[in-house]
Design an enzyme around this catalytic site. Sequence first.
Site, short mmCIF file in Angstrom:
data_model
loop_
_atom_site.label_atom_id
_atom_site.label_comp_id
_atom_site.label_asym_id
_atom_site.label_seq_id
_atom_site.Cartn_x
_atom_site.Cartn_y
_atom_site.Cartn_z
N MET A 14 0.82 -1.22 0.00
CA MET A 14 0.00 0.00 0.00
C MET A 14 0.86 1.26 0.00
SD MET A 14 -3.22 -0.67 -0.19
CE MET A 14 -4.08 0.76 0.44
N SER A 129 -9.46 3.32 0.53
CA SER A 129 -10.04 2.11 -0.03
C SER A 129 -9.66 1.97 -1.49
CB SER A 129 -11.56 2.13 0.08
OG SER A 129 -12.08 0.96 -0.53
N LYS A 183 -14.63 4.68 6.88
CA LYS A 183 -13.99 3.59 6.13
C LYS A 183 -14.46 2.23 6.66
CE LYS A 183 -11.09 1.20 3.58
NZ LYS A 183 -10.42 0.17 4.25
N HIS A 186 -17.88 1.64 5.37
CA HIS A 186 -17.71 1.31 3.95
C HIS A 186 -17.42 -0.19 3.81
CE1 HIS A 186 -14.87 0.25 0.76
NE2 HIS A 186 -15.47 1.13 0.01
N ASN A 187 -16.50 -0.68 4.61
CA ASN A 187 -16.15 -2.11 4.53
C ASN A 187 -17.32 -2.99 4.96
OD1 ASN A 187 -13.66 -1.00 3.95
ND2 ASN A 187 -12.52 -2.52 5.11
N GLU A 190 -19.55 -3.19 2.15
CA GLU A 190 -18.90 -4.08 1.16
C GLU A 190 -19.22 -5.55 1.49
OE1 GLU A 190 -14.66 -3.17 0.62
OE2 GLU A 190 -14.30 -5.32 0.82
#
Length: 474
Positions: A14, A129, A183, A186-187, A190
Amino acid sequence: MDRAPIGVTGLAVMGRNLARNLARHGHAVAVHNRTTAKTDALVAEFGDEGTFLPARTAQEFVDALERPRKLIIMVKAGRPTDAVIEEFAPLLEPGDMIVDGGNAHFLDTRRREAELRERGVHFVGTGISGGEEGALEGPSIMPGGSRESYAALGPLLEDISAKVDGSPCCAHVGADGAGHFVKMVHNGIEYADMQLIAESYDLLRHAAGLEPVAVAEVFRTWNTGRLESYLIEITAEVLAHVDAASGEPFVDVVLDQAEQKGTGRWTVQTALELGVPVPGIGEAVFARSLSGAADVRAAARGLPGPVHRTGADSGIADAVEQALYASKIVAYAQGFHQIQAGAAEYGWDIDSAAMARIWRGGCIIRARFLDDIRRAYEADPATPTLLTDDHFAAALGDAQDAWRHVVGKAAALGIPTPGFSSALAYYDALRAERLPAALIQAQRDFFGAHTYRHLTGDAVYHTLWSGDRSEVTG
Ligand code: NBP
Protein backbone atom coordinates in the site's frame (compact mmCIF):
# COMPACT_ATOMS: atom_id res chain seq x y z
CA MET A 1 15.75 18.95 -4.43
CA ASP A 2 16.44 18.18 -0.76
CA ARG A 3 12.94 18.56 0.70
CA ALA A 4 9.59 17.06 -0.26
CA PRO A 5 6.06 18.35 0.51
CA ILE A 6 5.04 14.91 1.76
CA GLY A 7 6.54 11.59 2.82
CA VAL A 8 5.44 7.98 3.18
CA THR A 9 6.77 5.61 5.82
CA GLY A 10 5.83 1.94 5.52
CA LEU A 11 6.58 0.74 2.02
CA ALA A 12 4.77 -2.59 1.77
CA VAL A 13 2.22 -2.89 -1.07
CA MET A 14 0.00 0.00 0.00
CA GLY A 15 2.65 2.51 1.05
CA ARG A 16 4.84 1.82 -1.97
CA ASN A 17 1.95 2.34 -4.38
CA LEU A 18 0.74 5.46 -2.61
CA ALA A 19 4.26 6.92 -2.81
CA ARG A 20 4.42 6.07 -6.51
CA ASN A 21 1.00 7.64 -7.04
CA LEU A 22 2.23 10.88 -5.40
CA ALA A 23 5.43 10.84 -7.48
CA ARG A 24 3.53 10.17 -10.70
CA HIS A 25 1.40 13.24 -9.97
CA GLY A 26 4.53 15.37 -9.81
CA HIS A 27 4.85 15.57 -6.02
CA ALA A 28 8.31 14.88 -4.67
CA VAL A 29 7.92 12.26 -1.96
CA ALA A 30 10.23 11.29 0.89
CA VAL A 31 10.17 7.51 1.41
CA HIS A 32 11.12 5.46 4.46
CA ASN A 33 10.65 1.93 5.73
CA ARG A 34 11.82 0.17 8.89
CA THR A 35 13.62 -2.35 6.74
CA THR A 36 15.69 -0.21 4.39
CA ALA A 37 15.80 -2.84 1.65
CA LYS A 38 12.17 -1.92 0.77
CA THR A 39 13.14 1.75 0.40
CA ASP A 40 16.06 0.83 -1.86
CA ALA A 41 13.89 -1.51 -3.92
CA LEU A 42 11.25 1.18 -4.47
CA VAL A 43 13.79 3.70 -5.72
CA ALA A 44 15.62 1.10 -7.84
CA GLU A 45 12.43 -0.19 -9.51
CA PHE A 46 10.34 2.94 -9.82
CA GLY A 47 12.77 5.83 -9.35
CA ASP A 48 12.09 7.05 -12.87
CA GLU A 49 8.37 7.62 -12.15
CA GLY A 50 9.04 10.86 -10.25
CA THR A 51 11.10 12.38 -7.46
CA PHE A 52 11.70 10.09 -4.48
CA LEU A 53 13.84 11.19 -1.52
CA PRO A 54 14.91 7.96 0.18
CA ALA A 55 15.59 8.16 3.92
CA ARG A 56 17.35 5.47 5.93
CA THR A 57 16.51 6.75 9.42
CA ALA A 58 13.54 8.46 11.06
CA GLN A 59 15.60 11.64 11.47
CA GLU A 60 16.62 11.63 7.81
CA PHE A 61 12.97 11.16 6.86
CA VAL A 62 11.76 14.06 9.00
CA ASP A 63 14.60 16.27 7.72
CA ALA A 64 13.56 15.51 4.14
CA LEU A 65 10.10 17.08 4.66
CA GLU A 66 9.07 20.69 4.06
CA ARG A 67 7.50 22.45 7.08
CA PRO A 68 4.84 21.96 8.24
CA ARG A 69 5.76 18.35 7.75
CA LYS A 70 3.25 15.92 6.28
CA LEU A 71 4.02 12.27 6.74
CA ILE A 72 1.84 9.34 5.81
CA ILE A 73 2.12 6.15 7.85
CA MET A 74 1.22 2.99 5.91
CA VAL A 75 2.13 0.22 8.34
CA LYS A 76 0.27 -2.71 9.80
CA ALA A 77 -2.61 -1.43 11.93
CA GLY A 78 -2.42 -1.77 15.72
CA ARG A 79 0.84 -1.89 17.68
CA PRO A 80 3.06 -1.09 14.65
CA THR A 81 1.15 2.19 14.16
CA ASP A 82 1.75 3.17 17.80
CA ALA A 83 5.42 2.17 17.47
CA VAL A 84 5.85 4.39 14.43
CA ILE A 85 4.08 7.31 16.09
CA GLU A 86 6.31 6.93 19.17
CA GLU A 87 9.35 6.96 16.91
CA PHE A 88 8.39 10.05 14.91
CA ALA A 89 6.43 12.24 17.33
CA PRO A 90 9.52 13.41 19.30
CA LEU A 91 11.09 14.55 16.02
CA LEU A 92 8.12 16.69 14.96
CA GLU A 93 7.12 20.30 15.69
CA PRO A 94 3.74 21.91 16.40
CA GLY A 95 1.75 22.20 13.18
CA ASP A 96 3.23 19.06 11.64
CA MET A 97 0.79 16.40 10.40
CA ILE A 98 0.82 12.64 10.68
CA VAL A 99 -1.59 10.87 8.32
CA ASP A 100 -2.42 7.29 9.30
CA GLY A 101 -3.60 5.61 6.10
CA GLY A 102 -3.76 2.14 7.65
CA ASN A 103 -6.93 0.31 8.64
CA ALA A 104 -6.99 1.56 12.22
CA HIS A 105 -9.96 1.16 14.54
CA PHE A 106 -11.56 4.60 14.86
CA LEU A 107 -11.33 4.49 18.67
CA ASP A 108 -7.54 4.04 18.39
CA THR A 109 -7.53 7.01 16.03
CA ARG A 110 -9.45 9.11 18.54
CA ARG A 111 -6.93 8.20 21.25
CA ARG A 112 -3.92 8.94 19.04
CA GLU A 113 -5.40 12.22 17.83
CA ALA A 114 -6.00 13.39 21.41
CA GLU A 115 -2.46 12.43 22.46
CA LEU A 116 -0.81 14.16 19.51
CA ARG A 117 -3.03 17.25 19.83
CA GLU A 118 -1.41 17.76 23.25
CA ARG A 119 1.89 18.16 21.40
CA GLY A 120 0.41 20.42 18.76
CA VAL A 121 0.74 17.73 16.08
CA HIS A 122 -2.24 17.04 13.80
CA PHE A 123 -3.15 13.38 13.60
CA VAL A 124 -5.18 12.61 10.52
CA GLY A 125 -6.73 9.14 10.60
CA THR A 126 -7.49 8.47 6.95
CA GLY A 127 -9.53 5.67 5.42
CA ILE A 128 -8.09 4.55 2.11
CA SER A 129 -10.04 2.11 -0.03
CA GLY A 130 -9.17 0.45 -3.29
CA GLY A 131 -6.49 -2.02 -2.28
CA GLU A 132 -3.14 -2.23 -3.97
CA GLU A 133 -4.34 -1.09 -7.39
CA GLY A 134 -6.37 1.78 -5.97
CA ALA A 135 -3.38 3.08 -4.01
CA LEU A 136 -1.46 3.33 -7.27
CA GLU A 137 -4.15 4.38 -9.74
CA GLY A 138 -6.35 6.49 -7.45
CA PRO A 139 -8.10 5.32 -4.29
CA SER A 140 -11.12 6.66 -2.47
CA ILE A 141 -9.71 8.68 0.43
CA MET A 142 -11.56 9.47 3.66
CA PRO A 143 -9.49 11.79 5.85
CA GLY A 144 -10.55 12.63 9.39
CA GLY A 145 -8.73 15.06 11.68
CA SER A 146 -8.88 18.83 11.94
CA ARG A 147 -10.16 21.17 9.22
CA GLU A 148 -6.83 22.97 9.45
CA SER A 149 -4.96 19.78 8.52
CA TYR A 150 -7.34 19.17 5.62
CA ALA A 151 -6.67 22.65 4.27
CA ALA A 152 -2.99 21.67 3.96
CA LEU A 153 -3.38 18.01 2.99
CA GLY A 154 -6.60 18.10 0.98
CA PRO A 155 -5.13 19.36 -2.32
CA LEU A 156 -2.43 16.63 -2.31
CA LEU A 157 -4.84 13.85 -1.33
CA GLU A 158 -7.50 15.00 -3.79
CA ASP A 159 -4.88 15.08 -6.52
CA ILE A 160 -3.96 11.41 -6.08
CA SER A 161 -7.51 10.15 -5.45
CA ALA A 162 -9.78 8.57 -8.05
CA LYS A 163 -11.85 11.01 -10.10
CA VAL A 164 -15.44 10.57 -11.24
CA ASP A 165 -16.89 13.17 -13.63
CA GLY A 166 -13.85 15.28 -12.78
CA SER A 167 -14.68 15.26 -9.08
CA PRO A 168 -12.07 13.84 -6.65
CA CYS A 169 -13.01 10.82 -4.52
CA CYS A 170 -11.65 12.49 -1.41
CA ALA A 171 -13.34 14.80 1.09
CA HIS A 172 -12.82 15.80 4.69
CA VAL A 173 -15.03 13.46 6.70
CA GLY A 174 -14.96 15.00 10.18
CA ALA A 175 -12.82 15.42 13.29
CA ASP A 176 -10.49 12.84 14.90
CA GLY A 177 -11.64 9.26 14.08
CA ALA A 178 -14.41 10.14 11.60
CA GLY A 179 -12.38 9.07 8.55
CA HIS A 180 -11.60 5.64 9.94
CA PHE A 181 -15.20 5.27 11.17
CA VAL A 182 -16.58 5.92 7.69
CA LYS A 183 -13.99 3.59 6.13
CA MET A 184 -15.06 0.90 8.59
CA VAL A 185 -18.73 1.28 7.62
CA HIS A 186 -17.71 1.31 3.95
CA ASN A 187 -16.15 -2.11 4.53
CA GLY A 188 -19.26 -3.30 6.38
CA ILE A 189 -21.40 -2.28 3.40
CA GLU A 190 -18.90 -4.08 1.16
CA TYR A 191 -19.50 -7.28 3.17
CA ALA A 192 -23.27 -6.92 2.77
CA ASP A 193 -23.02 -6.17 -0.96
CA MET A 194 -20.77 -9.20 -1.55
CA GLN A 195 -23.13 -11.45 0.42
CA LEU A 196 -26.14 -10.30 -1.62
CA ILE A 197 -24.25 -10.90 -4.87
CA ALA A 198 -23.22 -14.35 -3.64
CA GLU A 199 -26.85 -15.19 -2.82
CA SER A 200 -27.90 -14.00 -6.29
CA TYR A 201 -25.34 -16.34 -7.82
CA ASP A 202 -26.59 -19.23 -5.64
CA LEU A 203 -30.17 -18.60 -6.74
CA LEU A 204 -29.26 -18.33 -10.41
CA ARG A 205 -27.30 -21.53 -10.12
CA HIS A 206 -29.72 -23.58 -8.05
CA ALA A 207 -33.15 -22.04 -8.60
CA ALA A 208 -32.70 -21.11 -12.25
CA GLY A 209 -30.41 -24.09 -12.92
CA LEU A 210 -27.73 -22.08 -14.76
CA GLU A 211 -24.08 -23.10 -15.09
CA PRO A 212 -21.48 -20.59 -13.78
CA VAL A 213 -20.61 -19.41 -17.28
CA ALA A 214 -24.29 -18.64 -17.91
CA VAL A 215 -24.57 -16.90 -14.53
CA ALA A 216 -21.55 -14.81 -15.55
CA GLU A 217 -23.50 -13.71 -18.61
CA VAL A 218 -26.45 -12.65 -16.43
CA PHE A 219 -24.12 -10.57 -14.24
CA ARG A 220 -22.55 -9.04 -17.32
CA THR A 221 -25.99 -7.95 -18.49
CA TRP A 222 -26.83 -6.59 -15.03
CA ASN A 223 -23.62 -4.60 -15.15
CA THR A 224 -25.01 -2.58 -18.05
CA GLY A 225 -27.95 -1.39 -15.93
CA ARG A 226 -28.71 0.07 -12.54
CA LEU A 227 -26.56 -2.56 -10.76
CA GLU A 228 -23.44 -1.46 -12.64
CA SER A 229 -20.57 -1.68 -10.15
CA TYR A 230 -17.07 -2.96 -9.64
CA LEU A 231 -18.31 -5.91 -7.55
CA ILE A 232 -20.82 -7.05 -10.21
CA GLU A 233 -18.14 -6.65 -12.88
CA ILE A 234 -15.57 -8.82 -11.06
CA THR A 235 -18.28 -11.37 -10.19
CA ALA A 236 -18.89 -11.92 -13.90
CA GLU A 237 -15.13 -12.29 -14.46
CA VAL A 238 -14.76 -14.83 -11.65
CA LEU A 239 -17.76 -16.90 -12.71
CA ALA A 240 -16.56 -17.12 -16.31
CA HIS A 241 -13.11 -18.24 -15.20
CA VAL A 242 -12.20 -21.92 -15.68
CA ASP A 243 -9.69 -23.75 -13.48
CA ALA A 244 -6.78 -24.59 -15.76
CA ALA A 245 -5.83 -27.82 -13.97
CA SER A 246 -9.26 -29.47 -13.79
CA GLY A 247 -11.20 -27.70 -16.53
CA GLU A 248 -13.93 -27.11 -13.93
CA PRO A 249 -15.55 -23.72 -13.28
CA PHE A 250 -13.10 -21.88 -10.99
CA VAL A 251 -15.84 -21.20 -8.43
CA ASP A 252 -16.31 -24.97 -8.06
CA VAL A 253 -12.71 -25.67 -7.08
CA VAL A 254 -12.44 -22.93 -4.44
CA LEU A 255 -13.08 -23.98 -0.81
CA ASP A 256 -16.42 -22.50 0.27
CA GLN A 257 -15.17 -20.92 3.50
CA ALA A 258 -14.99 -17.11 3.36
CA GLU A 259 -12.43 -15.35 5.50
CA GLN A 260 -12.38 -11.86 6.96
CA LYS A 261 -9.82 -9.41 8.22
CA GLY A 262 -12.06 -7.77 10.81
CA THR A 263 -13.50 -4.48 9.56
CA GLY A 264 -16.92 -6.09 8.99
CA ARG A 265 -16.84 -7.38 12.55
CA TRP A 266 -15.84 -3.91 13.83
CA THR A 267 -18.79 -2.41 11.95
CA VAL A 268 -21.22 -4.78 13.62
CA GLN A 269 -19.61 -4.43 17.06
CA THR A 270 -19.79 -0.65 16.76
CA ALA A 271 -23.38 -0.79 15.53
CA LEU A 272 -24.28 -2.90 18.58
CA GLU A 273 -22.64 -0.30 20.84
CA LEU A 274 -24.48 2.52 19.10
CA GLY A 275 -27.76 0.58 19.03
CA VAL A 276 -28.09 0.97 15.25
CA PRO A 277 -29.80 -1.85 13.34
CA VAL A 278 -27.49 -3.07 10.58
CA PRO A 279 -28.79 -6.65 10.17
CA GLY A 280 -27.68 -6.83 6.53
CA ILE A 281 -24.07 -6.22 7.51
CA GLY A 282 -24.45 -8.53 10.50
CA GLU A 283 -25.86 -11.33 8.33
CA ALA A 284 -22.96 -10.92 5.92
CA VAL A 285 -20.38 -11.19 8.71
CA PHE A 286 -22.16 -14.18 10.24
CA ALA A 287 -22.54 -15.85 6.83
CA ARG A 288 -18.75 -15.79 6.51
CA SER A 289 -18.38 -17.21 10.04
CA LEU A 290 -20.96 -19.90 9.26
CA SER A 291 -19.16 -20.85 6.06
CA GLY A 292 -15.97 -21.31 8.08
CA ALA A 293 -17.63 -23.41 10.80
CA ALA A 294 -16.57 -26.57 8.98
CA ASP A 295 -17.16 -29.04 11.81
CA VAL A 296 -20.68 -27.77 12.51
CA ARG A 297 -21.50 -27.81 8.81
CA ALA A 298 -20.19 -31.37 8.48
CA ALA A 299 -22.27 -32.49 11.45
CA ALA A 300 -25.43 -30.87 10.05
CA ARG A 301 -25.05 -31.89 6.41
CA GLY A 302 -27.50 -34.80 6.58
CA LEU A 303 -30.37 -32.84 8.14
CA PRO A 304 -33.68 -33.06 6.26
CA GLY A 305 -34.71 -30.40 3.75
CA PRO A 306 -36.21 -30.05 0.29
CA VAL A 307 -35.14 -32.99 -1.86
CA HIS A 308 -34.72 -31.18 -5.15
CA ARG A 309 -32.32 -28.38 -4.28
CA THR A 310 -31.82 -27.44 -7.89
CA GLY A 311 -34.76 -26.02 -9.80
CA ALA A 312 -35.04 -24.95 -13.40
CA ASP A 313 -36.96 -21.71 -13.02
CA SER A 314 -35.22 -19.75 -15.75
CA GLY A 315 -37.73 -16.94 -15.32
CA ILE A 316 -36.42 -16.16 -11.87
CA ALA A 317 -33.38 -14.20 -13.11
CA ASP A 318 -35.32 -10.95 -13.48
CA ALA A 319 -36.85 -11.40 -10.04
CA VAL A 320 -33.40 -11.97 -8.55
CA GLU A 321 -32.21 -8.72 -10.13
CA GLN A 322 -35.10 -6.89 -8.46
CA ALA A 323 -34.46 -8.60 -5.13
CA LEU A 324 -30.76 -7.79 -5.34
CA TYR A 325 -31.40 -4.14 -6.12
CA ALA A 326 -33.97 -3.79 -3.32
CA SER A 327 -31.75 -5.59 -0.78
CA LYS A 328 -28.81 -3.45 -1.83
CA ILE A 329 -30.80 -0.27 -1.18
CA VAL A 330 -31.57 -1.65 2.29
CA ALA A 331 -27.93 -2.54 3.03
CA TYR A 332 -26.68 0.92 2.05
CA ALA A 333 -29.49 2.58 4.00
CA GLN A 334 -28.33 0.65 7.07
CA GLY A 335 -24.70 1.69 6.55
CA PHE A 336 -25.63 5.35 6.18
CA HIS A 337 -27.82 5.11 9.26
CA GLN A 338 -24.75 3.90 11.16
CA ILE A 339 -22.68 6.80 9.82
CA GLN A 340 -25.32 9.26 10.99
CA ALA A 341 -25.52 7.57 14.41
CA GLY A 342 -21.71 7.66 14.75
CA ALA A 343 -21.70 11.33 13.78
CA ALA A 344 -24.31 12.09 16.44
CA GLU A 345 -22.46 10.09 19.11
CA TYR A 346 -19.01 11.53 18.46
CA GLY A 347 -19.98 15.04 17.38
CA TRP A 348 -18.85 14.72 13.77
CA ASP A 349 -20.39 16.85 11.07
CA ILE A 350 -20.46 14.20 8.34
CA ASP A 351 -21.89 15.10 4.94
CA SER A 352 -23.53 11.86 3.79
CA ALA A 353 -23.88 13.13 0.21
CA ALA A 354 -20.13 13.74 0.10
CA MET A 355 -19.46 10.21 1.40
CA ALA A 356 -21.60 8.73 -1.39
CA ARG A 357 -19.77 10.99 -3.86
CA ILE A 358 -16.27 9.90 -2.81
CA TRP A 359 -17.27 6.22 -2.91
CA ARG A 360 -18.24 6.48 -6.60
CA GLY A 361 -14.68 5.76 -7.67
CA GLY A 362 -11.49 4.12 -6.44
CA CYS A 363 -13.06 1.93 -3.76
CA ILE A 364 -14.41 -1.60 -3.79
CA ILE A 365 -18.10 -0.60 -3.57
CA ARG A 366 -17.83 1.93 -6.42
CA ALA A 367 -21.06 1.88 -8.35
CA ARG A 368 -23.47 3.88 -10.45
CA PHE A 369 -25.96 3.46 -7.60
CA LEU A 370 -23.89 5.75 -5.32
CA ASP A 371 -24.79 8.71 -7.50
CA ASP A 372 -28.45 8.14 -6.60
CA ILE A 373 -27.50 8.07 -2.91
CA ARG A 374 -25.55 11.30 -3.33
CA ARG A 375 -28.55 12.91 -5.00
CA ALA A 376 -30.90 11.65 -2.28
CA TYR A 377 -28.77 13.16 0.51
CA GLU A 378 -28.29 16.39 -1.39
CA ALA A 379 -32.07 16.67 -1.72
CA ASP A 380 -32.64 15.93 1.98
CA PRO A 381 -29.45 15.85 4.10
CA ALA A 382 -31.42 15.13 7.29
CA THR A 383 -33.50 12.23 5.98
CA PRO A 384 -33.74 9.52 8.66
CA THR A 385 -33.51 6.79 6.02
CA LEU A 386 -32.60 6.49 2.37
CA LEU A 387 -35.55 4.16 1.85
CA THR A 388 -38.01 7.06 1.77
CA ASP A 389 -36.20 8.98 -0.97
CA ASP A 390 -38.62 9.17 -3.92
CA HIS A 391 -36.33 7.27 -6.29
CA PHE A 392 -35.53 4.47 -3.83
CA ALA A 393 -39.08 4.22 -2.47
CA ALA A 394 -40.35 3.77 -6.03
CA ALA A 395 -37.72 1.11 -6.77
CA LEU A 396 -38.59 -0.74 -3.56
CA GLY A 397 -42.27 -0.56 -4.49
CA ASP A 398 -41.59 -1.91 -7.98
CA ALA A 399 -39.45 -4.74 -6.55
CA GLN A 400 -42.05 -5.86 -3.99
CA ASP A 401 -43.53 -8.89 -5.68
CA ALA A 402 -40.27 -10.15 -7.12
CA TRP A 403 -38.41 -9.70 -3.83
CA ARG A 404 -41.02 -11.65 -1.89
CA HIS A 405 -41.19 -14.31 -4.61
CA VAL A 406 -37.41 -14.81 -4.50
CA VAL A 407 -37.26 -15.07 -0.70
CA GLY A 408 -40.19 -17.50 -0.71
CA LYS A 409 -38.72 -19.56 -3.53
CA ALA A 410 -35.36 -19.74 -1.77
CA ALA A 411 -37.03 -21.00 1.39
CA ALA A 412 -39.02 -23.57 -0.58
CA LEU A 413 -35.91 -24.86 -2.35
CA GLY A 414 -33.75 -24.79 0.78
CA ILE A 415 -31.33 -22.20 -0.62
CA PRO A 416 -30.00 -20.01 2.21
CA THR A 417 -30.54 -16.30 1.53
CA PRO A 418 -29.87 -14.57 4.87
CA GLY A 419 -29.07 -11.28 3.13
CA PHE A 420 -32.22 -11.13 0.99
CA SER A 421 -34.46 -12.42 3.78
CA SER A 422 -33.04 -10.06 6.38
CA ALA A 423 -33.28 -7.06 4.04
CA LEU A 424 -36.94 -7.82 3.38
CA ALA A 425 -37.64 -8.30 7.09
CA TYR A 426 -35.92 -4.96 7.86
CA TYR A 427 -38.02 -3.25 5.19
CA ASP A 428 -41.25 -4.78 6.48
CA ALA A 429 -40.33 -3.98 10.08
CA LEU A 430 -39.60 -0.33 9.31
CA ARG A 431 -42.86 0.18 7.44
CA ALA A 432 -45.00 -1.72 9.96
CA GLU A 433 -47.69 0.26 11.75
CA ARG A 434 -47.19 -1.82 14.90
CA LEU A 435 -44.32 -4.09 15.90
CA PRO A 436 -44.45 -7.00 18.34
CA ALA A 437 -41.94 -5.04 20.41
CA ALA A 438 -44.98 -4.08 22.50
CA LEU A 439 -45.24 -7.72 23.61
CA ILE A 440 -41.52 -7.84 24.37
CA GLN A 441 -41.85 -4.76 26.59
CA ALA A 442 -44.74 -6.42 28.40
CA GLN A 443 -42.72 -9.62 28.88
CA ARG A 444 -39.79 -7.59 30.23
CA ASP A 445 -42.11 -5.89 32.68
CA PHE A 446 -43.59 -9.27 33.69
CA PHE A 447 -40.32 -10.99 34.63
CA GLY A 448 -38.11 -8.05 35.50
CA ALA A 449 -40.35 -5.09 36.37
CA HIS A 450 -38.59 -3.22 33.57
CA THR A 451 -41.63 -0.93 33.07
CA TYR A 452 -43.22 0.30 29.84
CA ARG A 453 -44.85 3.35 28.34
CA HIS A 454 -48.29 3.66 26.78
CA LEU A 455 -48.89 4.65 23.18
CA THR A 456 -49.78 8.09 24.42
CA GLY A 457 -47.67 10.10 26.84
CA ASP A 458 -44.22 9.67 28.31
CA ALA A 459 -45.28 8.34 31.72
CA VAL A 460 -43.67 5.06 32.80
CA TYR A 461 -45.80 2.21 34.17
CA HIS A 462 -45.45 -1.19 35.77
CA THR A 463 -48.12 -3.86 36.14
CA LEU A 464 -48.19 -5.84 39.39
CA TRP A 465 -48.05 -9.16 37.52
CA SER A 466 -47.68 -11.37 40.57
CA GLY A 467 -50.19 -9.31 42.53
CA ASP A 468 -53.61 -8.03 41.54
CA ARG A 469 -52.35 -6.98 38.07
CA SER A 470 -53.22 -3.38 38.64
CA GLU A 471 -51.05 -0.78 36.96
CA VAL A 472 -48.84 1.57 38.93
CA THR A 473 -46.61 4.37 37.76
CA GLY A 474 -43.01 3.15 37.37
P1 NBP B 1 1.14 -4.49 6.01
O1 NBP B 1 -0.16 -4.29 6.73
O2 NBP B 1 1.50 -5.83 5.57
O3 NBP B 1 2.33 -3.87 6.92
C1 NBP B 1 3.67 -3.98 6.52
C2 NBP B 1 4.39 -2.70 6.80
O4 NBP B 1 4.35 -2.39 8.20
C3 NBP B 1 5.85 -2.81 6.42
O5 NBP B 1 6.28 -1.58 5.88
C4 NBP B 1 6.50 -3.09 7.77
O6 NBP B 1 7.87 -2.74 7.83
C5 NBP B 1 5.70 -2.18 8.64
N1 NBP B 1 5.86 -2.42 10.08
C6 NBP B 1 5.42 -3.43 10.85
BR1 NBP B 1 4.54 -4.90 10.24
N2 NBP B 1 5.74 -3.31 12.13
C7 NBP B 1 6.42 -2.16 12.21
C8 NBP B 1 7.01 -1.46 13.28
N3 NBP B 1 6.94 -1.92 14.53
N4 NBP B 1 7.65 -0.31 13.01
C9 NBP B 1 7.73 0.16 11.76
N5 NBP B 1 7.15 -0.43 10.69
C10 NBP B 1 6.51 -1.59 10.92
O7 NBP B 1 1.20 -3.50 4.73
P2 NBP B 1 0.08 -3.17 3.63
O8 NBP B 1 -0.66 -4.38 3.17
O9 NBP B 1 0.80 -2.32 2.63
O10 NBP B 1 -0.97 -2.27 4.41
C11 NBP B 1 -0.57 -1.07 5.07
C12 NBP B 1 -1.77 -0.51 5.81
O11 NBP B 1 -2.79 -0.19 4.86
C13 NBP B 1 -2.40 -1.50 6.79
O12 NBP B 1 -2.85 -0.82 7.93
C14 NBP B 1 -3.55 -2.08 6.04
O13 NBP B 1 -4.58 -2.54 6.88
C15 NBP B 1 -4.00 -0.86 5.23
N6 NBP B 1 -4.73 -1.16 4.01
C16 NBP B 1 -4.40 -2.20 3.24
C17 NBP B 1 -5.11 -2.46 2.09
C18 NBP B 1 -4.73 -3.60 1.21
O14 NBP B 1 -5.47 -3.86 0.24
N7 NBP B 1 -3.60 -4.29 1.45
C19 NBP B 1 -6.16 -1.63 1.73
C20 NBP B 1 -6.45 -0.53 2.51
C21 NBP B 1 -5.73 -0.31 3.65
P3 NBP B 1 8.98 -3.85 7.45
O15 NBP B 1 9.07 -3.85 5.97
O16 NBP B 1 10.21 -3.32 8.10
O17 NBP B 1 8.53 -5.16 8.02
